[in-house]
Design a protein around this motif. Structure first.
Motif, mmCIF file in Angstrom:
data_model
loop_
_atom_site.group_PDB
_atom_site.id
_atom_site.type_symbol
_atom_site.label_atom_id
_atom_site.label_comp_id
_atom_site.label_asym_id
_atom_site.label_seq_id
_atom_site.Cartn_x
_atom_site.Cartn_y
_atom_site.Cartn_z
ATOM 1 N N ILE A 1 -2.161 11.183 9.963
ATOM 2 C CA ILE A 1 -2.331 9.902 9.268
ATOM 3 C C ILE A 1 -2.675 10.087 7.792
ATOM 4 C CG2 ILE A 1 -2.865 8.391 11.233
ATOM 5 C CD1 ILE A 1 -5.815 8.720 10.561
ATOM 6 N N ASN A 2 -3.164 11.271 7.431
ATOM 7 C CA ASN A 2 -3.519 11.493 6.031
ATOM 8 C C ASN A 2 -2.405 12.141 5.228
ATOM 9 O OD1 ASN A 2 -6.320 10.610 5.302
ATOM 10 N ND2 ASN A 2 -6.687 11.647 7.257
ATOM 11 N N ALA B 1 0.601 12.371 3.018
ATOM 12 C CA ALA B 1 1.207 11.369 2.141
ATOM 13 C C ALA B 1 2.716 11.307 2.308
ATOM 14 C CB ALA B 1 0.849 11.677 0.694
ATOM 15 N N CYS C 1 0.175 19.685 -0.778
ATOM 16 C CA CYS C 1 -0.935 19.070 -1.500
ATOM 17 C C CYS C 1 -2.259 19.563 -0.947
ATOM 18 C CB CYS C 1 -0.860 17.551 -1.431
ATOM 19 S SG CYS C 1 -1.176 16.889 0.212
ATOM 20 N N GLY C 2 -2.275 20.065 0.287
ATOM 21 C CA GLY C 2 -3.483 20.662 0.840
ATOM 22 C C GLY C 2 -4.438 19.668 1.492
ATOM 23 N N VAL C 3 -4.052 18.396 1.540
ATOM 24 C CA VAL C 3 -4.953 17.394 2.107
ATOM 25 C C VAL C 3 -5.250 17.695 3.585
ATOM 26 C CG1 VAL C 3 -5.130 14.976 2.805
ATOM 27 C CG2 VAL C 3 -4.460 15.552 0.494
ATOM 28 N N SER D 1 -7.781 20.487 4.081
ATOM 29 C CA SER D 1 -9.185 20.220 3.784
ATOM 30 C C SER D 1 -9.769 19.163 4.717
ATOM 31 C CB SER D 1 -9.350 19.783 2.333
ATOM 32 O OG SER D 1 -8.856 18.489 2.171
ATOM 33 N N ILE D 2 -8.895 18.385 5.375
ATOM 34 C CA ILE D 2 -9.398 17.263 6.146
ATOM 35 C C ILE D 2 -9.596 17.621 7.619
ATOM 36 C CG2 ILE D 2 -7.435 15.922 7.085
ATOM 37 C CD1 ILE D 2 -8.473 13.666 5.122
#
Lengths: 166, 603
Positions: free
Chosen positions: B559-560, B562, B584-586, B589-590
């Motif tokens: 869901i995170n 992009a 992007c690496g999100v 990290s999440i």
């Protein structure tokens, strides 16, 4: 042409700017300080204000733009309701600020230096806010948010979205 | 009334760091709590500037017990009042805990971060209220000015500075005595004193915290300078990005004027001196002295060739003495304790202390003041408490975009101007950033060149074009598109820019590139020859994957994402599509289960 542009300036703004110029003795040497004060009341430096200053300080608009564009503090476009300043200083950088900035860009759909179409958000990336001990850091309308993670910035942005809707 | 009550002072840190962590709320709550516990007569709350230990804010010190409480939340204050202030029992829970041993330390001076420090420039920081001139006076403030006005001729001040061996704290390290002497020698009737507070290096906040915590020490130092060289007007140039420093300076200047420490006939003498506050407008190059002066005169902040030096032709063509604000803050202690005392600290190369903003991958981030000659190892592993998460130390970056990266084999180098120069770096103004194994040195070099390229004023060709060319090459290399020829060109251009640029910005801009090539050539070669980023940082050279054993199928990454690069049903293994992923690496990290990992290209 200059006169027409100056006439676009509101009466009150004109008076405020005159006050500032007089406070600094109409002195060209104080140009940077004068520009800072004008930006403080108008939020940015509109074209017409630059022309007005040029008449009052007896300098060409080009000269004033020459100085103003040299310094990153000066803005020439209206900024959004929320100014998000994302720090990319060295300490922030090595602790993940590119990731945070990336996340904000994707979330808001704007790049650093841009304002969203609805004039709600302006995003900026700067080179150090001096809060390195709590890096990575963002400042939103003057409030500092430190030790950011993507999760934390997401919560903050969600909160702003909610504020706008309310 | 209970006899157990001890009269106490609580020093609450209201520096910018702590303020950003809600020290304001802590301060207000503390006032209420003290009132609610009927402690108004026993406890005085004092606002102070930065206490240095920024990583552990918001914080406060209880005196005379000398107990430091860290990382406070408003709800903690009740307990401190009840137990400590009323019943003299220290609240262990809120003490600093040694990251190595896990033990809590009661006395502030016993914490390694503080115990190794010798505060001279920062002696009042975190102790006095920067918004009350009487507080400064009560610790000997303006005594040095009195001493100079009553007993010293200008030559004698310079003699004292000569004995102290004080060198400029802005980074250049030029002899302060000599600088002042040049200005004194000039017969001009109009002269100026400028304090350079345009701290632009990313990763540096020494000057900001000094101005926020002890503004009068800078003012007093400027006055002693003005008396010595024969100036009657001064400018304090501070970054507009430092609103709290500007606010406190305004208060300090007004109070000093009111008390007769500034203005006409200061302290009954025939010495007159005024200081005007000037806000910078966001240009790194304005830290260079000739550019700074152009900016004070309302112009584009562009440097000009020297000579003539400011001591001969400075502001509006008049002789001008310009020093960093830490240099001025060093003057009053030297006058009061003597140049000999100052000279006895530090090394042969540099006397006194150095104020360092220690940040990056280090456990104890913050501000420290240590004697010149302290080793880098002591700074990192003792004072700094070691690397975060026990990762491997890779390098320490000193001097900001003008400095270099010093690798592990030089950890025992003593910190002074000469030793750092020998290693290809510089002392700079004191921003030290610790880097660990997760930092890509090529990407870092690119980061710094991007910064200097952006801040280059464009006046001279080597800096304007050279930094751009260097940025182009570095960008190619981090994308995995570089060649060995590029690396050779990069070194060649870096040397040209270093040797031929007009001002300090261009002359030092190549330092991060040259030192990383010198000490981390293997990382450059890995990017070029193998298309690999060993530190797993450069986007083009890495991939994100999901570990089959760790993924719980929670869907958080999905869901995170992009770009919708992640697929997978709830409670089933997820998968990242490498074609869609923008790195992007999100997700990395999440993920709460650390199921996402990075790897560099295989081929």
């Amino acid at each position: 042409m200059g006169q027409n542009i100056v006439n676009e300036l509101e009466y009150k703004d004109k008076n405020d700017i005159l006050d500032i110029i007089n406070q600094y003795n109409k002195d060209k040497n104080n140009l940077i300080t004068i520009l800072q004060e004008v930006q403080k009341i108008l939020g940015f430096l509109p074209h017409n204000a630059i022309y007005f200053l040029s008449e009052e300080l007896k300098m060409s608009p080009a000269e004033i733009y020459g100085v103003a564009t040299f310094y990153t503090q000066f803005k020439f476009e209206e900024i959004g309701k929320y100014l998000i300043v994302c720090c990319d200083g060295t300490a922030c950088h090595v602790k993940g600020s590119p990731l945070i900035l990336n996340f904000i860009e994707n979330y808001l759909g704007i790049k650093p230096g841009e304002t969203s179409n609805n004039k709600i958000y302006t995003l900026e990336s700067v080179a150090c806010l001096g809060c390195c001990a709590i890096s990575p850091v963002c400042i939103i309308n003057g409030d500092t948010y430190g030790d950011l993670t993507t999760n934390k910035i997401k919560r903050i942005l969600n909160k702003l979205e909610k504020e706008i809707k309310d | 009334m209970d006899n157990n009550f001890i009269k106490r002072t609580i020093l609450i840190c209201r520096g910018s760091g702590c303020n950003s962590m809600n020290a304001g709320i802590i301060h207000e709550t503390l006032k209420k709590v003290i009132e609610e516990h009927n402690l108004l007569n026993q406890v005085e709350i004092k606002l102070t500037g930065c206490q240095g230990f920024c990583q552990y804010g918001p914080q406060l010190v209880v005196q005379p017990d000398n107990v430091l409480y860290v990382k406070l939340k408003p709800k903690d204050l009740n307990e401190i009042a009840e137990k400590h202030l009323k019943n003299n029992k220290i609240v262990k829970e809120f003490l600093y805990k040694d990251p190595k041993t896990g033990e809590s330390i009661e006395k502030k001076d016993m914490i390694p971060f503080y115990s190794e420090q010798i505060p001279i420039i920062r002696k009042n920081c975190g102790i006095i209220n920067p918004e009350e001139i009487d507080d400064y006076i009560s610790v000997g403030g303006y005594d040095a000015l009195k001493k100079v006005l009553n007993n010293y001729k200008p030559n004698e001040v310079i003699k004292e500075l000569e004995t102290s061996r004080l060198r400029g704290r802005g980074g250049g390290g030029f002899s302060t005595a000599m600088k002042w002497q040049f200005c004194l020698n000039n017969p001009s009737e109009i002269k100026y004193v400028i304090a350079n507070g345009d701290e632009g290096d990313p990763g540096a906040f020494m000057d900001r915290s000094l101005l926020e915590a002890d503004p009068h020490s800078v003012i007093e130092g400027m006055e002693i300078c003005a008396y010595t060289i024969g100036a009657s007007y001064g400018y304090l140039y501070v970054r507009a990005e430092y609103p709290l420093a500007i606010e406190r300076l305004k208060i300090a200047l007004a109070q000093a004027e009111e008390k007769g420490f500034l203005g006409e006939n200061i302290l009954g003498s025939d010495f007159n001196f005024k200081i005007e506050l000037k806000k910078g407008a966001g240009a790194f190059v304005c830290g260079e002295e000739t550019a700074l002066m152009a900016s004070i005169q309302g112009k584009r902040g562009m440097p000009r060739p020297r000579p003539p030096y400011p001591a001969n032709s400075g502001l509006w063509g008049k002789p001008t003495n310009i020093n960093n604000i830490k240099t001025y803050a060093s003057i009053p202690p030297i006058i009061l304790n003597g140049g000999k005392w100052f000279s006895s600290l530090g090394t042969k190369d540099a006397s006194g202390t150095i104020v360092i903003a220690l940040t990056g991958k280090i456990n104890n981030s913050g501000l420290v003041e240590i004697p010149m000659g302290t080793t880098i190892r002591n700074l990192i592993y003792n004072i700094g408490g070691g690397i975060i998460n026990n990762k491997k130390f890779k390098a320490i970056q000193t001097g900001g975009p003008s400095g270099g990266c010093i690798p592990e084999q030089f950890l025992d180098t003593p910190l002074d101007y000469q030793h750092l120069t020998d290693l290809g770096s510089i002392m700079g103004s004191g921003g030290f950033i610790v880097l660990d194994e997760d930092t890509c040195m090529v990407e870092l070099a690119r980061y710094f060149i991007k910064f200097t390229q952006n801040e280059s004023c464009g006046k001279c060709t080597p800096c304007r074009i050279g930094t751009k060319r260097m940025l182009d090459i570095l960008t190619k290399i981090v994308k995995g598109e570089g060649t060995i020829k590029d690396l050779e060109d990069l070194e060649k251009i870096a040397n040209i820019v270093k040797n031929t640029s007009l001002c300090g910005l261009g002359q030092t801009a190549p330092n991060p590139v040259l030192t990383t090539i010198k000490y981390f050539r293997n990382e450059y070669e890995a990017h070029i020859l193998n298309r690999k980023c060993p530190a797993l940082v450069c986007e083009n050279l890495i991939e994100y994957h999901i570990d089959q054993d760790l993924c719980t199928g929670c869907g958080l990454c999905k869901i995170n994402c992009a770009v919708e690069a992640i697929e997978g049903e709830k409670k089933h293994l997820h998968n990242i599509s490498q074609e869609i992923c923008i790195k992007c690496g999100v997700c990395f990290s999440i993920c709460s289960y650390k199921a996402i990992y990075k790897k560099t290209n295989e081929n």
